[in-house]
Scaffold this motif. Structure first.
Motif, short mmCIF file in Angstrom:
data_model
loop_
_atom_site.label_atom_id
_atom_site.label_comp_id
_atom_site.label_asym_id
_atom_site.label_seq_id
_atom_site.Cartn_x
_atom_site.Cartn_y
_atom_site.Cartn_z
N TYR A 235 0.84 -1.20 0.00
CA TYR A 235 0.00 0.00 0.00
C TYR A 235 0.87 1.25 0.00
O TYR A 235 0.65 2.19 -0.79
CB TYR A 235 -0.93 0.00 1.22
CG TYR A 235 -1.82 1.21 1.29
CD1 TYR A 235 -3.05 1.23 0.63
CD2 TYR A 235 -1.44 2.34 2.01
CE1 TYR A 235 -3.86 2.35 0.69
CE2 TYR A 235 -2.25 3.46 2.07
CZ TYR A 235 -3.46 3.46 1.40
OH TYR A 235 -4.27 4.57 1.46
N ILE A 236 1.88 1.26 0.88
CA ILE A 236 2.81 2.39 0.93
C ILE A 236 3.55 2.51 -0.40
O ILE A 236 3.71 3.61 -0.95
CB ILE A 236 3.78 2.25 2.11
CG1 ILE A 236 3.01 2.41 3.42
CG2 ILE A 236 4.92 3.25 2.03
CD1 ILE A 236 3.79 2.03 4.67
N LEU B 129 5.74 5.24 -4.09
CA LEU B 129 6.56 4.97 -5.27
C LEU B 129 5.72 4.87 -6.56
O LEU B 129 6.26 4.62 -7.63
CB LEU B 129 7.34 3.66 -5.09
CG LEU B 129 8.26 3.61 -3.87
CD1 LEU B 129 8.88 2.23 -3.73
CD2 LEU B 129 9.33 4.68 -3.96
N GLU B 130 4.42 5.04 -6.41
CA GLU B 130 3.46 4.98 -7.53
C GLU B 130 3.52 3.65 -8.29
O GLU B 130 3.42 3.60 -9.51
CB GLU B 130 3.66 6.16 -8.48
CG GLU B 130 3.38 7.49 -7.80
CD GLU B 130 3.50 8.67 -8.74
OE1 GLU B 130 3.41 8.50 -9.97
OE2 GLU B 130 3.67 9.79 -8.23
N THR B 131 3.71 2.55 -7.53
CA THR B 131 3.61 1.22 -8.13
C THR B 131 2.14 0.85 -8.24
O THR B 131 1.26 1.59 -7.78
CB THR B 131 4.36 0.18 -7.27
OG1 THR B 131 3.81 0.19 -5.95
CG2 THR B 131 5.85 0.47 -7.22
N HIS B 132 1.85 -0.27 -8.83
CA HIS B 132 0.45 -0.67 -9.04
C HIS B 132 0.22 -2.12 -8.61
O HIS B 132 -0.32 -2.92 -9.36
CB HIS B 132 0.07 -0.49 -10.51
CG HIS B 132 0.20 0.93 -10.97
ND1 HIS B 132 -0.67 1.91 -10.61
CD2 HIS B 132 1.15 1.53 -11.73
CE1 HIS B 132 -0.30 3.06 -11.14
NE2 HIS B 132 0.81 2.86 -11.82
#
Length: 150
Positions: free
Chosen positions: A41-42, A47-50
């Motif tokens: 979630y963080i 880091l704008e991961t998905h």
């Protein structure tokens, strides 16, 4: 659908440990997915991961729900949940496909929408899916018995 299959197979793999009441193992399946959920979630927000969080939510919530139900010890609730557990694979598959098919139906009678908030779809679909799952489960048991005889 593919996101949901791992949690089903994980539950299936853990079923013997659950039946034998290995609660330490069960607690690990609450804590580890919760930690992974928080980390991912963080990561998604910083880091704008998905990363998909569905699997970790489901495992954590199901484990917590199981631990709570274990403390309640209601005979009727346990009998109902045991019934649902016996048709879980069939139910999982019918929920995935039958409910999707039911969304294509018109839920209007004489211009009146009988599916306000999708409640008719969900309630009717649940009953239909449980009935189909029960029938398919009984058929698969009979087929397994026939195959074992030969």
């Amino acid at each position: 659908m593919l996101q949901r299959w791992p949690s089903f197979f994980l539950g299936f793999a853990l079923s013997q440990d659950i039946k034998e009441r290995h609660t330490a193992l069960i607690k690990i399946f609450f804590i580890l997915p919760l930690i992974l959920y928080i980390v991912l979630y963080i990561s998604n927000h910083v880091l704008e991961t998905h990363f998909s969080l569905f699997l970790f939510q489901g495992i954590s919530m199901l484990t917590l729900f199981t631990l709570i139900l274990d403390k309640i010890k209601n005979i009727h609730l346990n009998a109902f949940l045991s019934f649902i557990g016996t048709i879980s694979l069939e139910s999982y598959i019918t929920n995935e496909y039958v409910l999707r098919a039911l969304t294509t139906f018109s839920w209007q009678i004489n211009g009146y929408n009988i599916n306000s908030g999708n409640w008719t779809l969900y309630l009717g679909g649940t009953i239909i899916c449980i009935a189909i799952s029960y029938i398919v489960n009984k058929i698969s048991i009979k087929l397994n018995q026939l195959l074992q005889i030969n």
